[in-house]
Design an enzyme around this catalytic site. Structure first.
Site, mmCIF file in Angstrom:
data_model
loop_
_atom_site.group_PDB
_atom_site.id
_atom_site.type_symbol
_atom_site.label_atom_id
_atom_site.label_comp_id
_atom_site.label_asym_id
_atom_site.label_seq_id
_atom_site.Cartn_x
_atom_site.Cartn_y
_atom_site.Cartn_z
ATOM 1 N N GLU A 59 0.862 -1.176 0.000
ATOM 2 C CA GLU A 59 0.000 0.000 0.000
ATOM 3 C C GLU A 59 0.898 1.224 0.000
ATOM 4 O O GLU A 59 1.773 1.355 0.856
ATOM 5 C CB GLU A 59 -0.872 0.058 1.254
ATOM 6 N N ASP A 100 -5.222 7.984 10.612
ATOM 7 C CA ASP A 100 -3.839 7.612 10.870
ATOM 8 C C ASP A 100 -3.379 8.070 12.242
ATOM 9 O O ASP A 100 -3.724 9.160 12.712
ATOM 10 C CB ASP A 100 -2.917 8.213 9.800
#
Length: 279
Positions: free
Chosen positions: A49, A60
């Site tokens: 990714e 995140d």
């Protein structure tokens, strides 16, 4: 069959599970990211990714947020990240590559335009954590039209009807979030992980990959005792922020990938009933 589906088919033929690695594209530079992706592939990583950096990455944790900021400061953007993907394909890289980003960066150039350019560069799938399954029709159609797999998410809090809907629409694999919250290394994996993966597998044959909090070989073994792949991000990204010389950074990432990949192979001796990491 997509490159992602082909990879999972290959893993099944080997009696093996998958390791998916995340890197923030452009951290510490795009040239270094290119070398890191090759090192990951050489170490046996099954898919990578590439995080397309965004200024407000809500899903995140601090490690990947910092990586995104470093990548943005280094000049990473949609154009040069897709150029990086094209360069990796020109190098002969065969493993699947996915772009993980936020929907604003897809909307900005136009959904169809973004998907067309990504597919032309050699991207195989899209991961958009801020697009819930109920709102994914437009991007799913645009991605499907050019052969991109749009990865669907499930979480420990997902009700059965959402799991079923994600399973119906899934392409490539289903991203099972191991715990609520943001990405990052965790000392312990949640006890409900097995039940969540089994609930997904009860309604689909699409592979299930588990992410968030996986950083050590024993955790990879625990996860892949029940799931089809483990996703590791922060453990790799953390090295990118250490200011290491490039050759040392590449070697550290390669060694970590080899250690983690070993946990996906048969004969590890772990019992799928035990999903907590031992202290």
């Amino acid at each position: 069959m997509s490159r992602i589906a082909e990879r999972f088919a290959l893993l099944r033929s080997r009696g093996e599970k998958g390791l998916i690695a995340y890197l923030a594209a452009g951290d510490p530079s795009l040239a270094t990211t290119r070398r890191l992706v090759h090192a990951l592939a050489e170490a046996g990583v099954d898919m990578v990714e590439l995080g397309l950096p965004f200024s407000d990455p809500l899903a995140d944790g601090p490690v990947i947020q910092a990586a995104s900021q470093r990548a943005l400061a280094a000049g990473a953007n949609t154009d040069n990240v897709l150029e990086l993907v094209a360069a990796l394909r020109a190098d002969g890289l065969q493993i699947p590559l996915l772009i993980m980003t936020y929907y604003n960066l897809v909307l900005r150039p136009g959904v169809e335009n973004f998907c067309h350019r990504a597919a032309a560069a050699g991207v195989d799938g899209l991961i958009l954590p801020d697009v819930p399954v109920e709102e994914s029709d437009e991007i799913r159609a645009a991605a499907g039209a050019v052969g991109l797999d749009l990865i669907q998410f499930v979480a420990p809090t997902s009700p059965p009807e959402r799991i079923r809907r994600a399973a119906e629409l899934a392409r490539g694999f289903i991203y099972a979030v191991s715990s609520t919250g943001v990405t990052g290394v965790r000392d312990r994996l949640p006890p409900q992980l097995t039940a969540m993966v089994e609930a997904v597998k009860a309604v689909t044959d699409t592979p299930v990959a588990v992410g968030f909090g996986i950083s050590r070989p024993e955790q990879v073994r625990q996860v892949t005792a029940v799931a089809d792949a483990a996703i590791v991000g922060s453990a790799f990204v953390r090295h990118c922020g250490e200011g290491l010389p490039e050759h040392e950074l590449v070697e550290r990432v390669r060694i970590l990938a080899e250690e983690l990949k070993a946990g996906t192979r048969p004969g590890t001796g772990w019992d799928s009933r035990f999903v907590k990491n031992e202290a």
